[in-house]
Motif scaffolding. Sequence first.
Motif, PDB file in Angstrom:
ATOM      1  N   MET A  42       1.553  -7.714 -15.129  1.00  0.00           N
ATOM      2  CA  MET A  42       1.695  -7.044 -13.628  1.00  0.00           C
ATOM      3  C   MET A  42       0.642  -7.479 -13.165  1.00  0.00           C
ATOM      4  O   MET A  42      -0.921  -7.232 -13.520  1.00  0.00           O
ATOM      5  N   ARG A  43       0.578  -8.265 -12.015  1.00  0.00           N
ATOM      6  CA  ARG A  43      -0.591  -8.581 -11.206  1.00  0.00           C
ATOM      7  C   ARG A  43      -1.239  -6.734  -9.990  1.00  0.00           C
ATOM      8  O   ARG A  43      -0.823  -5.948  -9.715  1.00  0.00           O
ATOM      9  N   GLU A  44      -2.756  -6.968 -10.551  1.00  0.00           N
ATOM     10  CA  GLU A  44      -3.567  -6.054 -10.173  1.00  0.00           C
ATOM     11  C   GLU A  44      -4.168  -6.545  -8.671  1.00  0.00           C
ATOM     12  O   GLU A  44      -4.950  -7.112  -8.882  1.00  0.00           O
ATOM     13  N   LEU A  45      -4.902  -5.705  -8.166  1.00  0.00           N
ATOM     14  CA  LEU A  45      -5.912  -5.932  -6.751  1.00  0.00           C
ATOM     15  C   LEU A  45      -6.711  -4.920  -7.010  1.00  0.00           C
ATOM     16  O   LEU A  45      -6.748  -3.952  -7.508  1.00  0.00           O
ATOM     17  N   GLY A  46      -8.246  -6.170  -7.030  1.00  0.00           N
ATOM     18  CA  GLY A  46      -9.235  -5.065  -6.573  1.00  0.00           C
ATOM     19  C   GLY A  46      -9.030  -4.331  -5.209  1.00  0.00           C
ATOM     20  O   GLY A  46      -8.114  -4.775  -4.233  1.00  0.00           O
ATOM     21  N   ILE A  47     -10.119  -3.160  -5.192  1.00  0.00           N
ATOM     22  CA  ILE A  47      -9.650  -2.539  -3.769  1.00  0.00           C
ATOM     23  C   ILE A  47     -10.149  -3.475  -2.477  1.00  0.00           C
ATOM     24  O   ILE A  47      -9.707  -3.401  -2.260  1.00  0.00           O
ATOM     25  N   GLY A  48     -10.677  -4.644  -3.560  1.00  0.00           N
ATOM     26  CA  GLY A  48     -11.453  -5.040  -1.787  1.00  0.00           C
ATOM     27  C   GLY A  48     -10.857  -6.254  -1.328  1.00  0.00           C
ATOM     28  O   GLY A  48      -9.555  -6.210  -0.074  1.00  0.00           O
ATOM     29  N   ASP A  49      -9.532  -6.627  -2.640  1.00  0.00           N
ATOM     30  CA  ASP A  49      -8.644  -7.326  -2.376  1.00  0.00           C
ATOM     31  C   ASP A  49      -8.332  -6.895  -1.399  1.00  0.00           C
ATOM     32  O   ASP A  49      -6.773  -7.260  -0.583  1.00  0.00           O
ATOM     33  N   ALA A  89      -7.757  -3.827   0.370  1.00  0.00           N
ATOM     34  CA  ALA A  89      -8.063  -3.612   1.725  1.00  0.00           C
ATOM     35  C   ALA A  89      -7.837  -4.951   2.672  1.00  0.00           C
ATOM     36  O   ALA A  89      -7.489  -5.222   3.653  1.00  0.00           O
ATOM     37  N   ARG A  90      -8.363  -6.161   2.177  1.00  0.00           N
ATOM     38  CA  ARG A  90      -8.041  -7.146   3.305  1.00  0.00           C
ATOM     39  C   ARG A  90      -6.836  -7.202   3.120  1.00  0.00           C
ATOM     40  O   ARG A  90      -6.305  -7.943   4.291  1.00  0.00           O
ATOM     41  N   LYS A  91      -6.078  -7.586   2.575  1.00  0.00           N
ATOM     42  CA  LYS A  91      -4.233  -8.158   2.292  1.00  0.00           C
ATOM     43  C   LYS A  91      -3.750  -6.239   3.323  1.00  0.00           C
ATOM     44  O   LYS A  91      -2.991  -6.978   4.107  1.00  0.00           O
ATOM     45  N   VAL A  92      -4.469  -5.047   3.865  1.00  0.00           N
ATOM     46  CA  VAL A  92      -3.488  -4.474   4.159  1.00  0.00           C
ATOM     47  C   VAL A  92      -4.489  -3.965   5.252  1.00  0.00           C
ATOM     48  O   VAL A  92      -3.628  -3.572   6.254  1.00  0.00           O
ATOM     49  N   LEU A 133      -7.506  -2.601   6.321  1.00  0.00           N
ATOM     50  CA  LEU A 133      -7.987  -1.522   5.733  1.00  0.00           C
ATOM     51  C   LEU A 133      -9.511  -1.580   5.427  1.00  0.00           C
ATOM     52  O   LEU A 133      -9.256  -2.340   4.175  1.00  0.00           O
ATOM     53  N   ARG A 134     -10.227  -0.335   5.560  1.00  0.00           N
ATOM     54  CA  ARG A 134     -11.322  -0.266   4.688  1.00  0.00           C
ATOM     55  C   ARG A 134     -11.218  -0.118   3.362  1.00  0.00           C
ATOM     56  O   ARG A 134     -10.890   0.978   3.416  1.00  0.00           O
ATOM     57  N   PRO A 135     -11.956  -0.383   2.462  1.00  0.00           N
ATOM     58  CA  PRO A 135     -12.395   0.074   1.208  1.00  0.00           C
ATOM     59  C   PRO A 135     -12.214   2.039   1.384  1.00  0.00           C
ATOM     60  O   PRO A 135     -11.620   2.392   0.597  1.00  0.00           O
ATOM     61  N   SER A 136     -13.505   2.490   2.200  1.00  0.00           N
ATOM     62  CA  SER A 136     -13.611   3.541   2.232  1.00  0.00           C
ATOM     63  C   SER A 136     -11.934   4.817   2.120  1.00  0.00           C
ATOM     64  O   SER A 136     -11.435   5.377   2.062  1.00  0.00           O
ATOM     65  N   ALA A 137     -10.591   4.173   3.485  1.00  0.00           N
ATOM     66  CA  ALA A 137     -10.016   4.857   4.092  1.00  0.00           C
ATOM     67  C   ALA A 137      -8.704   4.615   2.200  1.00  0.00           C
ATOM     68  O   ALA A 137      -7.616   5.488   2.283  1.00  0.00           O
ATOM     69  N   LEU A 138      -8.781   3.074   1.581  1.00  0.00           N
ATOM     70  CA  LEU A 138      -7.905   3.399   0.353  1.00  0.00           C
ATOM     71  C   LEU A 138      -8.691   4.321  -0.827  1.00  0.00           C
ATOM     72  O   LEU A 138      -7.585   5.034  -0.590  1.00  0.00           O
ATOM     73  N   ARG A 139      -9.810   4.424  -0.434  1.00  0.00           N
ATOM     74  CA  ARG A 139     -10.864   5.377  -1.362  1.00  0.00           C
ATOM     75  C   ARG A 139      -9.578   7.226  -0.471  1.00  0.00           C
ATOM     76  O   ARG A 139      -9.976   8.483  -2.191  1.00  0.00           O
ATOM     77  N   TYR A 140      -9.453   7.362   0.676  1.00  0.00           N
ATOM     78  CA  TYR A 140      -9.505   8.606   1.781  1.00  0.00           C
ATOM     79  C   TYR A 140      -7.864   8.553   0.576  1.00  0.00           C
ATOM     80  O   TYR A 140      -7.644  10.186   0.617  1.00  0.00           O
TER      81      TYR A 140
END
Length: 132
Positions: free
Chosen positions: A1-8, A10-13, A15-22
């Motif tokens: 299964m492919r995984e994405l780092g938070i920065g990747d 965030a770029r794809k969607v 949004l800021r990484p902080s939004a994803l953490r929230y």
Amino acid sequence: MRELGIGDLARKVKLRPSALRYYESLGLLPTARRVTGRRVYPASTLRRVALIKMAQRAGFTLAEIRQLLDTDADRGATKQWRTLAERKIPELDQFIQETQALRNAVADCLACGCMNFDSCQLLSYGTPEDDA
């Protein structure tokens, strides 16, 4: 299964990484796996974020979205979605009506052509002169 780092992710969607953490802190996203201290999400998170963003655009609150996402598919996610959507439709209809009224007001101002806010007849109600 492919995984994405938070920065990747965030770029794809977009949004800021902080939004994803929230979102993760609210339980909207699954708890990310940590690889050398960094969050890593499964690729399926892309679809989940797309659903969150669509629901937000439709006017759902994050609490409502969480309620939807918390529902186990075997226990009636479709029923839960239907219930939330049926409650949201009248709100959206009201928003559309209010937005259409604002659009019409702007169009009326453009059609008036005077472009003088001090003397425009479209803005004359409620002025001190009207109370006299």
